[in-house]
Design an enzyme around this catalytic site. Structure first.
Site, PDB file in Angstrom:
ATOM      1  N   ASP A   1       0.863  -1.174   0.000  1.00  0.00           N
ATOM      2  CA  ASP A   1       0.000   0.000   0.000  1.00  0.00           C
ATOM      3  C   ASP A   1       0.904   1.230   0.000  1.00  0.00           C
ATOM      4  OD1 ASP A   1      -2.456   1.552   0.463  1.00  0.00           O
ATOM      5  OD2 ASP A   1      -3.229  -0.343   1.262  1.00  0.00           O
TER       6      ASP A   1
ATOM      7  N   ASP B   1      -3.185   4.695  -2.355  1.00  0.00           N
ATOM      8  CA  ASP B   1      -4.288   5.231  -1.577  1.00  0.00           C
ATOM      9  C   ASP B   1      -4.721   6.609  -2.105  1.00  0.00           C
ATOM     10  OD1 ASP B   1      -5.722   4.630   1.060  1.00  0.00           O
ATOM     11  OD2 ASP B   1      -4.999   6.653   1.478  1.00  0.00           O
TER      12      ASP B   1
ATOM     13  N   GLU C   1      -6.342   3.877  -6.066  1.00  0.00           N
ATOM     14  CA  GLU C   1      -7.666   4.028  -5.454  1.00  0.00           C
ATOM     15  C   GLU C   1      -8.159   5.424  -5.802  1.00  0.00           C
ATOM     16  OE1 GLU C   1      -9.877   3.889  -1.105  1.00  0.00           O
ATOM     17  OE2 GLU C   1      -8.074   5.053  -1.439  1.00  0.00           O
TER      18      GLU C   1
ATOM     19  N   HIS D   1     -11.278  -3.361   2.952  1.00  0.00           N
ATOM     20  CA  HIS D   1     -11.284  -3.026   4.383  1.00  0.00           C
ATOM     21  C   HIS D   1     -12.124  -1.793   4.694  1.00  0.00           C
ATOM     22  CE1 HIS D   1      -8.432  -0.405   2.504  1.00  0.00           C
ATOM     23  NE2 HIS D   1      -8.346   0.329   3.586  1.00  0.00           N
ATOM     24  N   ASP D   2     -12.626  -1.100   3.674  1.00  0.00           N
ATOM     25  CA  ASP D   2     -13.442   0.102   3.889  1.00  0.00           C
ATOM     26  C   ASP D   2     -14.927  -0.144   3.654  1.00  0.00           C
ATOM     27  OD1 ASP D   2     -11.144   1.649   4.309  1.00  0.00           O
ATOM     28  OD2 ASP D   2     -11.010   2.226   2.196  1.00  0.00           O
TER      29      ASP D   2
HETATM   30  O1  TEU Z   1      -9.853   5.252   1.632  1.00  0.00           O
HETATM   31  C1  TEU Z   1     -10.327   6.368   0.951  1.00  0.00           C
HETATM   32  C2  TEU Z   1     -11.788   6.631   0.879  1.00  0.00           C
HETATM   33  O2  TEU Z   1     -12.143   7.586   0.246  1.00  0.00           O
HETATM   34  C3  TEU Z   1     -12.856   5.868   1.550  1.00  0.00           C
HETATM   35  O3  TEU Z   1     -13.235   4.685   1.044  1.00  0.00           O
HETATM   36  C4  TEU Z   1     -12.745   5.949   3.027  1.00  0.00           C
HETATM   37  O4  TEU Z   1     -12.473   4.697   3.530  1.00  0.00           O
HETATM   38  C5  TEU Z   1     -13.985   6.428   3.725  1.00  0.00           C
HETATM   39  O5  TEU Z   1     -14.644   5.323   4.202  1.00  0.00           O
HETATM   40  C6  TEU Z   1     -14.953   7.211   2.965  1.00  0.00           C
HETATM   41  O6  TEU Z   1     -16.198   7.120   3.593  1.00  0.00           O
HETATM   42  C7  TEU Z   1      -8.476   5.104   1.801  1.00  0.00           C
HETATM   43  C8  TEU Z   1      -8.195   3.873   2.640  1.00  0.00           C
HETATM   44  O7  TEU Z   1      -8.598   2.742   1.934  1.00  0.00           O
HETATM   45  C9  TEU Z   1      -8.853   4.050   3.964  1.00  0.00           C
HETATM   46  O8  TEU Z   1      -8.758   2.909   4.762  1.00  0.00           O
HETATM   47  C10 TEU Z   1      -8.220   5.234   4.651  1.00  0.00           C
HETATM   48  O9  TEU Z   1      -8.904   5.519   5.833  1.00  0.00           O
HETATM   49  C11 TEU Z   1      -8.226   6.479   3.774  1.00  0.00           C
HETATM   50  O10 TEU Z   1      -7.869   6.229   2.429  1.00  0.00           O
HETATM   51  C12 TEU Z   1      -7.213   7.467   4.296  1.00  0.00           C
HETATM   52  O11 TEU Z   1      -5.915   6.988   4.076  1.00  0.00           O
END
Ligand code: TEU
Ligand code: CA
Length: 583
Positions: free
Chosen positions: A118, A225, A283, A357-358
């Protein structure tokens, strides 16, 4: 220029760390995402770690995945579970050491597998030495972050003094006042995640140098990310206010800025991403099909693929936030994925995911996690995903059909996004019950409960107390049980992954969506020469009859993979799916 000069490759680094990477190898690979905190704990502190991952490499090899994407294991205060990095070049002691990572890379490479790291470079931790230095207005690092004076006519710290009205993703303002200088810094995520200023060339060079050191160490690519936030829209202007709220979602002001492709090309050249055939996936919340096509056009030297968010929004209210839940309408989901397939058919490449994971667990969100339908809906969702054109991503536990958590009160939630959202909603006077029910559906903690390895205490995840409780269904839903059962979701995933290796049509066959408006059936074809793969999937919990005479004739076709025996009927059982090979 002051960059970090530590060389992460010690003289004793293992010999020959590089894997063989042929051009375009990532098109026929399946990626498995490991969220280290929740994968496997080797030392009984209740938190997953790198030696834990290494102990499961044979499990991953048995599943057949070729790539592991590791969510962040770098040094971090863990405000956002490692997405807040204070040292890009070292491993957090919670997860192990650089030597542990070398051992993981070696174990993967020895099995013909690869490791993708990552890369979180839109922001650092506020405890990163770069930011610590940047707090001093006279420091050469001041410009490495986004520092701004209070809004004109306002005293620092007063309500409304924030430089813009942007909301943070984790509730509240995206600006934090630093008392020392009386200025604010930008943080699109938590206030412990200040945004780096990519307009400053020193920032970019420091990031590329760091990436090069990881590639030299043996990693095979990067998952980047929120990479489309690195170029902000010039001006950092206000967005239209939301009535009754002090701050507003401001993606249009900070995502997809004018220099995004320039920065990605510069990175590609500086790190020799294409030349070294590294896997790159960006992402990109708020990315459009057109932007994704441009970024993944090989001629433009950007990225291999991006993660779209459009299909993650089909079950949210239009114009609302992720917490405003709407019922899923199957045609909207199918048609959205089909639009991406079409948009990237000639130029570019798709990534394919239901879970990470989100996001909540796919089987609970797009499938049916009731005891009756959990297994078949997890299988059928996987069939549909893996038979689209693109690189599939499997999130840990998805291959077991793991489900959402069942937290009953707010104290169980640990994710910063959930915790902040709850207190924000309470301060706005929302009903606790309403907020808890949207958390149950949407909280990121749903995906973060420990992987269920077996039916011993804490699902075999840890000998200690897990940092987040294990889902009680581990007693029957676990890896040991799944591996022993030839009809399990695990073996269904394994067969899907094997199909990709056996049949080029799975990798590069032309995609077509049939019956786009059907509310239960998901039907698609993949065509390569005179070979046609036909996928017929009942994505509903009721039986359905395939309309007569509208699908390609399957007489004499080979049935490659099904969820149910006796698949020659016109009626499909709930969550039944079939893959036919014609020709
Ligand atoms: O996520 C970015 C993001 O925009 C989202 O999916 C976020 O998880 C949030 O839930 C929006 O509602 C990335 C990572 O995958 C996430 O785990 C991190 O928290 C975020 O960036 C910050 O680094
Ligand atoms: Ca541990």
């Amino acid at each position: 220029m002051t960059t970090d000069h530590r060389d992460p490759v010690p003289p004793s680094a293992p010999e020959g760390p590089q894997a063989e990477r042929t051009p375009g190898w990532w098109k026929s690979a399946v990626v498995y995402q490991v969220y280290p905190r929740s994968f496997a704990d080797s030392n009984a502190d209740g938190i997953g770690d790198i030696p834990g991952i290494t102990s499961k490499v044979d499990y991953l090899a048995a599943l057949g995945v070729e790539v592991v994407w590791l969510s962040p294991v770098y040094r971090s205060p863990q405000d956002d579970n490692g997405y807040d990095i204070s040292d890009y070049e070292d491993i957090d002691p919670t997860f192990g050491s650089l030597a542990d990572l070398d051992a993981l890379i070696a174990a993967l490479h020895a099995r013909g597998m690869k490791l993708v790291m990552d890369l979180v470079v839109n922001h650092t931790s506020d405890e990163h030495p770069w930011f610590v230095e940047s707090r001093d207005p006279a420091s050469p690092k001041r410009d490495w972050y986004w520092w701004r004076k209070p809004r004109q006519g306002f005293q620092a710290g007063a309500a409304g003094a924030e430089p813009t009205n942007w909301a943070s993703f984790f509730s509240g303002s995206a600006w934090q006042l630093d008392e020392q200088s009386g200025e604010y810094y930008l943080h699109l995520f938590s206030r412990k995640q200040p945004d780096l200023n990519w307009e400053n060339p020193e920032v970019r060079q420091a990031v590329y140098a760091m990436m090069n050191r990881w590639v030299d160490r043996g990693v095979d690519g990067f998952r980047m990310d929120v990479i489309n936030f690195i170029s902000k829209q010039p001006g950092l202007d206000d967005v239209p206010a939301v009535p009754g709220r002090p701050f507003a979602a401001a993606g249009e002001r900070f995502a997809n800025g004018p220099r995004l492709e320039e920065f990605l090309q510069e990175m590609n050249t500086a790190v020799r991403l294409d030349e070294r055939h590294l896997l790159t996936v960006g992402e990109m919340p708020a990315s459009t099909i057109d932007l994704a096509r441009s970024i993944t056009d090989p001629a433009k030297r950007g990225l291999n693929m991006v993660f779209t968010f459009e299909h993650m929004n089909v079950d949210a209210q239009p114009g609302g936030t992720k917490w405003d839940i709407a019922p899923l309408h199957l045609p909207a989901l199918k048609q959205n994925l089909a639009a991406w397939q079409e948009g990237l058919a000639e130029v570019g490449w798709n990534s394919l995911y239901w879970d990470n994971h989100d996001q909540p667990r796919a089987v609970s969100r797009f499938g049916d996690d009731s005891p009756e339908h959990r297994v078949n809906s997890a299988k059928t969702l996987a069939t549909v995903q893996h038979l689209h054109k693109g690189t599939p991503y499997v999130y840990q536990g998805e291959e077991l059909g793991m489900t959402n958590t069942q937290f009953v009160d707010i104290s169980s939630y640990l994710d910063i996004e959930s915790v902040n959202h709850y207190s924000d909603a309470m301060s706005l006077g929302l009903e606790a019950e309403t907020v808890l029910s949207s958390l149950a559906v949407r909280s990121r903690d749903n995906a973060r409960t420990p992987v269920q390895w077996d039916d011993t205490s804490h699902a075999g995840f840890t000998q200690g107390i897990p940092w987040l409780p294990v889902n009680p269904n581990y007693v029957y839903l676990n890896a040991v049980a799944a591996q022993a059962d030839p009809d399990s979701t695990f073996h269904h995933f394994r067969r899907l992954i094997a199909l990709r290796r056996e049949l080029p049509v799975v990798v590069d066959g032309r995609f077509e969506l049939l019956l786009p408006d059907h509310e239960q059936l998901w039907v698609l074809t993949r065509t390569r020469g005179d070979q046609v793969l036909l996928v017929v999937a009942n994505c509903s919990s009721l039986p359905v009859t395939v309309p007569a005479g509208v699908l390609p004739d399957v007489t004499g076709a080979r049935l490659l993979l099904t969820t149910h025996a006796g698949a020659e009927t016109a009626e499909l059982q709930p969550w039944e799916s079939r893959i036919h090979l014609i020709g």
